[in-house]
Design an enzyme around this catalytic site. Structure first.
Site, PDB file in Angstrom:
ATOM      1  N   ILE A   1     137.715 121.176  36.304  1.00  0.00           N
ATOM      2  CA  ILE A   1     137.228 120.777  37.632  1.00  0.00           C
ATOM      3  C   ILE A   1     135.753 121.130  37.705  1.00  0.00           C
ATOM      4  O   ILE A   1     135.379 122.293  37.582  1.00  0.00           O
ATOM      5  CB  ILE A   1     138.006 121.508  38.742  1.00  0.00           C
ATOM      6  CG1 ILE A   1     139.497 121.153  38.665  1.00  0.00           C
ATOM      7  CG2 ILE A   1     137.429 121.168  40.115  1.00  0.00           C
ATOM      8  CD1 ILE A   1     139.803 119.683  38.869  1.00  0.00           C
TER       9      ILE A   1
ATOM     10  N   HIS B   1     143.782 126.229  54.275  1.00  0.00           N
ATOM     11  CA  HIS B   1     143.407 126.017  55.684  1.00  0.00           C
ATOM     12  C   HIS B   1     141.939 125.640  55.752  1.00  0.00           C
ATOM     13  O   HIS B   1     141.106 126.176  55.012  1.00  0.00           O
ATOM     14  CB  HIS B   1     143.740 127.229  56.548  1.00  0.00           C
ATOM     15  CG  HIS B   1     142.824 128.409  56.440  1.00  0.00           C
ATOM     16  ND1 HIS B   1     141.648 128.531  57.174  1.00  0.00           N
ATOM     17  CD2 HIS B   1     142.912 129.523  55.685  1.00  0.00           C
ATOM     18  CE1 HIS B   1     141.080 129.692  56.892  1.00  0.00           C
ATOM     19  NE2 HIS B   1     141.807 130.304  55.978  1.00  0.00           N
TER      20      HIS B   1
ATOM     21  N   ASP C   1     135.958 131.564  53.469  1.00  0.00           N
ATOM     22  CA  ASP C   1     137.204 131.578  54.240  1.00  0.00           C
ATOM     23  C   ASP C   1     137.219 130.464  55.265  1.00  0.00           C
ATOM     24  O   ASP C   1     136.834 130.660  56.429  1.00  0.00           O
ATOM     25  CB  ASP C   1     137.383 132.930  54.942  1.00  0.00           C
ATOM     26  CG  ASP C   1     138.695 132.999  55.698  1.00  0.00           C
ATOM     27  OD1 ASP C   1     138.796 133.822  56.630  1.00  0.00           O
ATOM     28  OD2 ASP C   1     139.602 132.199  55.387  1.00  0.00           O
TER      29      ASP C   1
ATOM     30  N   GLU D   1     144.695 128.068  61.137  1.00  0.00           N
ATOM     31  CA  GLU D   1     145.293 129.195  60.391  1.00  0.00           C
ATOM     32  C   GLU D   1     144.811 130.497  60.992  1.00  0.00           C
ATOM     33  O   GLU D   1     145.543 131.469  61.111  1.00  0.00           O
ATOM     34  CB  GLU D   1     144.886 129.116  58.923  1.00  0.00           C
ATOM     35  CG  GLU D   1     145.540 130.156  58.025  1.00  0.00           C
ATOM     36  CD  GLU D   1     144.784 131.476  57.931  1.00  0.00           C
ATOM     37  OE1 GLU D   1     143.631 131.540  58.419  1.00  0.00           O
ATOM     38  OE2 GLU D   1     145.334 132.457  57.415  1.00  0.00           O
ATOM     39  N   GLU D   2     143.555 130.522  61.405  1.00  0.00           N
ATOM     40  CA  GLU D   2     142.969 131.767  61.904  1.00  0.00           C
ATOM     41  C   GLU D   2     143.587 132.207  63.234  1.00  0.00           C
ATOM     42  O   GLU D   2     143.443 133.366  63.616  1.00  0.00           O
ATOM     43  CB  GLU D   2     141.443 131.615  62.057  1.00  0.00           C
ATOM     44  CG  GLU D   2     140.728 131.274  60.771  1.00  0.00           C
ATOM     45  CD  GLU D   2     140.676 132.426  59.769  1.00  0.00           C
ATOM     46  OE1 GLU D   2     141.322 133.462  60.022  1.00  0.00           O
ATOM     47  OE2 GLU D   2     140.013 132.288  58.734  1.00  0.00           O
TER      48      GLU D   2
ATOM     49  N   ASP E   1     143.558 130.405  49.740  1.00  0.00           N
ATOM     50  CA  ASP E   1     142.830 130.886  50.906  1.00  0.00           C
ATOM     51  C   ASP E   1     141.890 131.994  50.431  1.00  0.00           C
ATOM     52  O   ASP E   1     142.325 133.092  50.094  1.00  0.00           O
ATOM     53  CB  ASP E   1     143.821 131.428  51.954  1.00  0.00           C
ATOM     54  CG  ASP E   1     143.136 131.872  53.232  1.00  0.00           C
ATOM     55  OD1 ASP E   1     143.854 132.253  54.172  1.00  0.00           O
ATOM     56  OD2 ASP E   1     141.886 131.847  53.285  1.00  0.00           O
TER      57      ASP E   1
ATOM     58  N   HIS F   1     134.933 136.704  57.914  1.00  0.00           N
ATOM     59  CA  HIS F   1     134.997 136.448  59.361  1.00  0.00           C
ATOM     60  C   HIS F   1     133.666 136.742  60.051  1.00  0.00           C
ATOM     61  O   HIS F   1     133.639 137.103  61.236  1.00  0.00           O
ATOM     62  CB  HIS F   1     136.143 137.219  60.014  1.00  0.00           C
ATOM     63  CG  HIS F   1     137.483 136.642  59.714  1.00  0.00           C
ATOM     64  ND1 HIS F   1     138.654 137.056  60.296  1.00  0.00           N
ATOM     65  CD2 HIS F   1     137.853 135.650  58.863  1.00  0.00           C
ATOM     66  CE1 HIS F   1     139.675 136.357  59.838  1.00  0.00           C
ATOM     67  NE2 HIS F   1     139.224 135.502  58.952  1.00  0.00           N
TER      68      HIS F   1
ATOM     69  N   ASP G   1     134.786 128.581  40.251  1.00  0.00           N
ATOM     70  CA  ASP G   1     135.026 127.659  39.128  1.00  0.00           C
ATOM     71  C   ASP G   1     136.389 127.951  38.488  1.00  0.00           C
ATOM     72  O   ASP G   1     137.214 127.064  38.304  1.00  0.00           O
ATOM     73  CB  ASP G   1     133.902 127.820  38.099  1.00  0.00           C
ATOM     74  CG  ASP G   1     133.990 126.769  37.005  1.00  0.00           C
ATOM     75  OD1 ASP G   1     133.429 126.989  35.922  1.00  0.00           O
ATOM     76  OD2 ASP G   1     134.641 125.726  37.232  1.00  0.00           O
TER      77      ASP G   1
ATOM     78  N   ASP H   1     139.742 125.520  38.578  1.00  0.00           N
ATOM     79  CA  ASP H   1     140.412 125.083  37.341  1.00  0.00           C
ATOM     80  C   ASP H   1     141.869 125.538  37.338  1.00  0.00           C
ATOM     81  O   ASP H   1     142.752 124.839  36.833  1.00  0.00           O
ATOM     82  CB  ASP H   1     139.682 125.642  36.118  1.00  0.00           C
ATOM     83  CG  ASP H   1     138.305 125.012  35.925  1.00  0.00           C
ATOM     84  OD1 ASP H   1     137.442 125.633  35.289  1.00  0.00           O
ATOM     85  OD2 ASP H   1     138.098 123.897  36.462  1.00  0.00           O
TER      86      ASP H   1
HETATM   87  N1  DTR Z   1     144.357 135.832  56.472  1.00  0.00           N
HETATM   88  C1  DTR Z   1     143.348 135.149  55.659  1.00  0.00           C
HETATM   89  C2  DTR Z   1     142.643 136.074  54.716  1.00  0.00           C
HETATM   90  C3  DTR Z   1     143.585 136.918  53.943  1.00  0.00           C
HETATM   91  C4  DTR Z   1     143.780 138.247  54.103  1.00  0.00           C
HETATM   92  N2  DTR Z   1     144.716 138.686  53.195  1.00  0.00           N
HETATM   93  C5  DTR Z   1     145.140 137.636  52.482  1.00  0.00           C
HETATM   94  C6  DTR Z   1     146.095 137.546  51.465  1.00  0.00           C
HETATM   95  C7  DTR Z   1     146.354 136.286  50.897  1.00  0.00           C
HETATM   96  C8  DTR Z   1     145.672 135.151  51.361  1.00  0.00           C
HETATM   97  C9  DTR Z   1     144.697 135.240  52.386  1.00  0.00           C
HETATM   98  C10 DTR Z   1     144.454 136.489  52.939  1.00  0.00           C
HETATM   99  C11 DTR Z   1     142.321 134.547  56.554  1.00  0.00           C
HETATM  100  O1  DTR Z   1     141.597 135.306  57.213  1.00  0.00           O
HETATM  101  O2  DTR Z   1     142.242 133.323  56.576  1.00  0.00           O
HETATM  102 ZN    ZN Z   2     140.122 134.109  57.884  1.00  0.00          ZN
HETATM  103 ZN    ZN Z   3     141.554 132.206  55.234  1.00  0.00          ZN
HETATM  104 CA    CA Z   4     135.693 124.317  36.017  1.00  0.00          CA
END
Ligand code: DTR
Ligand code: ZN
Ligand code: ZN
Ligand code: CA
Length: 435
Positions: free
Chosen positions: A41, A122, A134, A168-169, A197, A284, A299, A303
């Site tokens: 990728i 998300h 994020d 998602e948040e 994520d 955040h 990267d 992949d």
């Molecule tokens: N909740 C996600 C960030 C996050 C925190 N711990 C994990 C574990 C596995 C995946 C994501 C996360 C966010 O703030 O979107």
């Molecule tokens: Zn988040």
């Molecule tokens: Zn997240």
């Molecule tokens: Ca790659």
């Protein structure tokens, strides 16, 4: 238990116990299902999506949050790319906190409609920033993998479905809405959901979800091929959209490079980066911009997404009468608690046979320490091997035949192993059930 001298390495252990089982010499392990190799990728393509997400945030109040214009603009960007690439896209609307939310679903035409492999991320950010790591990173990695499927005109065995979740948040709102509104008949066709994520954290770790063993192994094999050590993601279940799928029994997995937790010295030793500093100091925050990305991590993980989609999406299905195997090593505590290794049997009808075969491969010095049981999905235990104070040979590599005709075939079967004497240790190397 005193051990006077070293013991010769044993060959195949042939053990029998009256009644339940008979032992036969192990059969050759079945060849793995053939799969196609994934393409690389291009990092530049993934970063181009991040640049677009950044521009969208900058033009829309500095974020891409649920209910804000920057989120819908992100949906529109990704949808346009997918429509142009030949995907069948759907924008699913929902309401949360008084605002309209959107999920983007992209189906790649073809594949077995009864075996759907999903990959998702998300797309929303928090209100305080553009959310490039994020979770622009996961969204861009999944988007570019989908576009790579189109470039390859891939004809996978499974039907491929990609998804970008809203809100998602706010608490996994979009993915929960999708799962809750997916008819049960459609839900049962989803063979697995892969979640991404935060996959480009600036001070990255390489964490693999340890939910489904097959999916976990797919990612661990990929990283083993890069000689990059991985750790199990331990920030706890429920922290991202895979939880919405896991809660309804769909096998899940995914990758994560870390958020606000601090990288330890040991982790810095194995991965580089800065010990004592958060994996993502801009988690955040308004500084979660395109400057908040580690290119190597982005990267590698992009992949890895492609590797998992190609591997899990193109493997030839295991026809009935074949085997279900788990090759993940499980350490056995010396003179300690029992450990288990699971194989998930699906797609079968009725009960298991009276001649259910269990091929066991346990590497353990002085195998007399070891007790081995097969646990049926309902918890019924079938003793395969007792401990023995005078069996000083090493390793338990044997095939056991169990009359499991009173057990439902489908479900989570477990091999349970316990070391019941001090000294000498070992691990479950692999085991396989053949119906
Ligand atoms: N909740 C996600 C960030 C996050 C925190 N711990 C994990 C574990 C596995 C995946 C994501 C996360 C966010 O703030 O979107
Ligand atoms: Zn988040
Ligand atoms: Zn997240
Ligand atoms: Ca790659």
């Amino acid at each position: 238990m005193p051990r006077a001298i070293r013991r010769a390495t044993a060959g195949v252990a042939t053990l029998a116990a009256a009644g339940l089982i008979a032992v036969t010499a192990p059969t050759a392990l079945a060849a793995p299902s053939p799969t196609l190799a994934a393409p690389d990728i291009p990092l530049a393509n993934v970063k181009a999506h991040l640049t677009q997400f950044q521009s969208i945030a900058t033009a829309n109040g500095g974020n891409r949050a649920h209910g804000r214009p920057g989120y819908k603009a992100s949906i529109d960007y990704a949808k346009a790319k997918l429509d142009a690439a030949g995907f069948t896209t759907t924008v699913q609307q929902f309401t949360s906190s008084g605002a309209t939310g959107y999920n983007l679903i992209a189906d790649w035409p073809g594949g077995d409609p009864n075996k759907v492999l999903m990959a998702g991320a998300h797309l929303d950010s928090v209100t305080s920033g553009p959310g490039i790591n994020d979770n622009g990173s996961g969204s861009a990695g999944v988007l570019e993998t989908a576009l790579a499927v189109s470039r390859a005109q891939l004809q996978p065995t499974k039907h491929l479905r990609f998804a970008w979740w809203g809100a998602e948040e706010l608490g996994l709102i979009g993915s929960k809405y999708y799962v809750n509104n997916l008819p049960a008949t459609e839900r049962s066709k989803v063979s697995g959901y892969l979640n991404f994520d935060m996959i480009g954290s600036p001070n990255p770790g390489y964490f693999v979800y340890d939910d489904d063993p097959t999916i976990e192994k797919t990612f661990k094999d990929f990283y083993a091929g890069l000689n990059v050590p991985t750790e199990i993601e331990t920030e706890g279940d429920g922290r991202s959209d895979h939880a919405s799928f896991k809660n309804v029994g769909i096998p899940v997995g995914g990758l994560f490079t870390g958020a606000s937790r601090t990288k330890s010295s040991a982790q810095a030793q194995k991965w580089g980066g800065t010990a004592g500093q958060a994996f993502d100091r801009c988690y955040h925050s308004s500084c979660d911009t395109t400057a908040n990305i580690n290119d190597t991590a982005l990267d590698r993980n992009s992949d890895a997404i492609a590797h998992a989609v190609w591997t899990l999406g193109t493997e030839t299905p295991v026809p009935p009468g074949d085997s279900y195997e788990n090759t993940t090593d499980v350490a056995i505590p010396d003179n300690g608690a029992a450990v288990t290794s699971t194989v998930n049997v699906t797609g079968r009808t009725g009960n298991a046979p009276a001649t259910l075969k269990a091929d066991v491969d346990i590497r353990h010095t002085w195998r007399g320490d070891v007790v081995v049981d097969l646990l049926a999905p309902d918890g019924t235990a079938y003793r395969l091997k007792n401990s023995s104070s005078n069996d000083s040979a090493d390793n338990v590599i044997a095939t056991y035949t169990v009359n499991a005709s009173s057990e439902a075939a489908n479900g989570a079967w477990k091999l349970r192993v316990q070391d019941v004497a001090a000294q000498d240790t070992g691990y479950i190397n692999s085991w396989k059930l053949t119906f």
